[in-house]
Scaffold this motif. Sequence first.
Motif, PDB file in Angstrom:
ATOM      1  N   ALA A 178       0.854  -1.154   0.200  1.00  0.00           N
ATOM      2  CA  ALA A 178      -0.024  -0.122  -0.013  1.00  0.00           C
ATOM      3  C   ALA A 178       0.972   1.201   0.018  1.00  0.00           C
ATOM      4  O   ALA A 178       0.637   2.379  -0.802  1.00  0.00           O
ATOM      5  CB  ALA A 178      -0.976  -0.041   1.227  1.00  0.00           C
ATOM      6  N   GLY A 179       1.922   1.306   0.926  1.00  0.00           N
ATOM      7  CA  GLY A 179       2.713   2.340   0.829  1.00  0.00           C
ATOM      8  C   GLY A 179       3.531   2.725  -0.512  1.00  0.00           C
ATOM      9  O   GLY A 179       3.878   3.729  -0.915  1.00  0.00           O
ATOM     10  N   ARG A 180       3.960   1.568  -1.190  1.00  0.00           N
ATOM     11  CA  ARG A 180       4.797   1.465  -2.389  1.00  0.00           C
ATOM     12  C   ARG A 180       3.900   2.028  -3.492  1.00  0.00           C
ATOM     13  O   ARG A 180       4.268   2.904  -4.327  1.00  0.00           O
ATOM     14  CB  ARG A 180       5.234   0.080  -2.765  1.00  0.00           C
ATOM     15  CG  ARG A 180       6.146   0.077  -3.883  1.00  0.00           C
ATOM     16  CD  ARG A 180       6.583  -1.197  -4.246  1.00  0.00           C
ATOM     17  NE  ARG A 180       6.957  -1.259  -5.581  1.00  0.00           N
ATOM     18  CZ  ARG A 180       7.927  -0.724  -6.224  1.00  0.00           C
ATOM     19  NH1 ARG A 180       8.651   0.211  -5.543  1.00  0.00           N
ATOM     20  NH2 ARG A 180       8.132  -1.063  -7.364  1.00  0.00           N
ATOM     21  N   THR A 181       2.744   1.758  -3.759  1.00  0.00           N
ATOM     22  CA  THR A 181       1.951   1.696  -4.971  1.00  0.00           C
ATOM     23  C   THR A 181       0.832   2.769  -4.730  1.00  0.00           C
ATOM     24  O   THR A 181       0.217   3.261  -5.486  1.00  0.00           O
ATOM     25  CB  THR A 181       1.041   0.335  -5.147  1.00  0.00           C
ATOM     26  OG1 THR A 181       0.262   0.037  -4.028  1.00  0.00           O
ATOM     27  CG2 THR A 181       2.110  -0.630  -5.625  1.00  0.00           C
ATOM     28  N   GLY A 182       0.415   3.160  -3.186  1.00  0.00           N
ATOM     29  CA  GLY A 182      -0.603   3.962  -2.969  1.00  0.00           C
ATOM     30  C   GLY A 182      -2.122   3.390  -3.165  1.00  0.00           C
ATOM     31  O   GLY A 182      -3.123   3.819  -3.644  1.00  0.00           O
ATOM     32  N   ALA A 183      -2.136   1.940  -3.349  1.00  0.00           N
ATOM     33  CA  ALA A 183      -3.220   1.225  -3.503  1.00  0.00           C
ATOM     34  C   ALA A 183      -4.404   1.199  -2.351  1.00  0.00           C
ATOM     35  O   ALA A 183      -3.960   1.506  -1.222  1.00  0.00           O
ATOM     36  CB  ALA A 183      -2.951  -0.244  -3.836  1.00  0.00           C
ATOM     37  N   ARG A 184      -5.524   1.150  -2.720  1.00  0.00           N
ATOM     38  CA  ARG A 184      -6.539   1.218  -1.449  1.00  0.00           C
ATOM     39  C   ARG A 184      -6.760  -0.162  -1.024  1.00  0.00           C
ATOM     40  O   ARG A 184      -7.011  -1.137  -1.805  1.00  0.00           O
ATOM     41  CB  ARG A 184      -7.927   1.859  -2.138  1.00  0.00           C
ATOM     42  CG  ARG A 184      -9.114   1.671  -0.963  1.00  0.00           C
ATOM     43  CD  ARG A 184     -10.293   2.491  -1.734  1.00  0.00           C
ATOM     44  NE  ARG A 184     -10.066   3.904  -1.892  1.00  0.00           N
ATOM     45  CZ  ARG A 184     -10.076   4.783  -0.685  1.00  0.00           C
ATOM     46  NH1 ARG A 184     -10.183   4.369   0.670  1.00  0.00           N
ATOM     47  NH2 ARG A 184      -9.694   6.036  -0.771  1.00  0.00           N
ATOM     48  N   VAL A 185      -6.689  -0.488   0.070  1.00  0.00           N
ATOM     49  CA  VAL A 185      -6.894  -1.753   0.976  1.00  0.00           C
ATOM     50  C   VAL A 185      -8.369  -2.130   1.397  1.00  0.00           C
ATOM     51  O   VAL A 185      -8.780  -1.317   2.239  1.00  0.00           O
ATOM     52  CB  VAL A 185      -5.789  -1.863   2.061  1.00  0.00           C
ATOM     53  CG1 VAL A 185      -6.037  -3.441   2.499  1.00  0.00           C
ATOM     54  CG2 VAL A 185      -4.504  -1.466   1.299  1.00  0.00           C
ATOM     55  N   PHE A 186      -8.992  -2.912   0.685  1.00  0.00           N
ATOM     56  CA  PHE A 186     -10.222  -3.522   1.472  1.00  0.00           C
ATOM     57  C   PHE A 186      -9.999  -4.751   2.286  1.00  0.00           C
ATOM     58  O   PHE A 186      -9.327  -5.551   1.811  1.00  0.00           O
ATOM     59  CB  PHE A 186     -11.180  -3.836  -0.015  1.00  0.00           C
ATOM     60  CG  PHE A 186     -11.528  -2.551  -0.549  1.00  0.00           C
ATOM     61  CD1 PHE A 186     -12.737  -1.675  -0.304  1.00  0.00           C
ATOM     62  CD2 PHE A 186     -10.763  -2.182  -1.905  1.00  0.00           C
ATOM     63  CE1 PHE A 186     -12.926  -0.548  -1.096  1.00  0.00           C
ATOM     64  CE2 PHE A 186     -11.013  -1.064  -2.404  1.00  0.00           C
ATOM     65  CZ  PHE A 186     -12.147  -0.538  -2.252  1.00  0.00           C
TER      66      PHE A 186
END
Length: 327
Positions: free
Chosen positions: A131-139
């Motif tokens: 999440a920190g590396r990509t900026g992905a949203r975590v569900f």
Amino acid sequence: MPSLDRRRFLRDAAATTALVSAGGLAATSAAPAQAAPSTNAAAAAPTTRRSGAVSFRWWGTAGWRVDIGDRTVLVDPFLSRIDTGLFTGPFNPATPLTVRPDVIDAHVDRAMTVLVTHTHWDHFMDVPYIAGRTGARVFGTLTAYHLGLAYGVPSTQLSPVKGGEVLDFGDHSVEVVGSLHSRNPSYSLAFPGVRVTKPALPATIADLPEGDTLGYLLRIDGGPSVYFTGASDVAQRNLTGLAPDVAMVALQSATTTGDYLPRLLKGLDYPKVVVPVHWDNFETTLENPPTVAPNDRIRLDNMIAEVRRISPRSRVLVPEYGTAYHF
């Protein structure tokens, strides 16, 4: 032999046969890491429809990379594959959580969303780094939300879900399904518990509890519908009406869960393709052919035979690491 209704017959007749691309992990793995997209870009709701191919790559355990055109969805990504003694003994609950950026970066160049089925280490440990590396949203569950906060993931990237939500991403949607974790021979499970507030920074694998379990149905515009499991139990009533084309089905870990496969396959309306997951030794390197413990090899063979018995119209596909599958 399961009964077949007209809806099922027409769906099977219209479905495209799953195509399996050839080649091993090195030939089909994700490209080397590039610059990560911004958090704002990852958080924005997409409005365009899909352009480009759809591929599914298994990363061992219950982990998947799904590329939908130029966007990527990850499910339970666990690439560090640390040694806890689970397969060689003795199992050490105090094993330190050791994320391996060199291994992760070789596979994760981008991610728009990360779907977490539950928060045991072999499903969640690498997620905060990704999440920190990509900026992905975590569900994930409320436990995943609070654990994410403990790791320093911004709340703007964390989306707690509980089951029943249908999330629209434009060219695909994700339906969240309430599910159950598998039971061990003592009718219990490893590291039970939830986190209802932000805990201290986790240090060992025991600091990552199960935290409730979810399934996810991914529906792709112009593509397949795929159901992802992360553990081998099922709340069958929650599956009514999902009817996916493909089901990623976790290997049953113990016989204490009754009628696991019959209930799961019936609840999913006997999917066209069944893909066994969570059968590999996930504490070895991510190299083909996957390493499998002798007892798990027997369980896998039994699972394949049982799926073919329960749902003879289903195709069983045993995946290899990193290979691109097109359903």
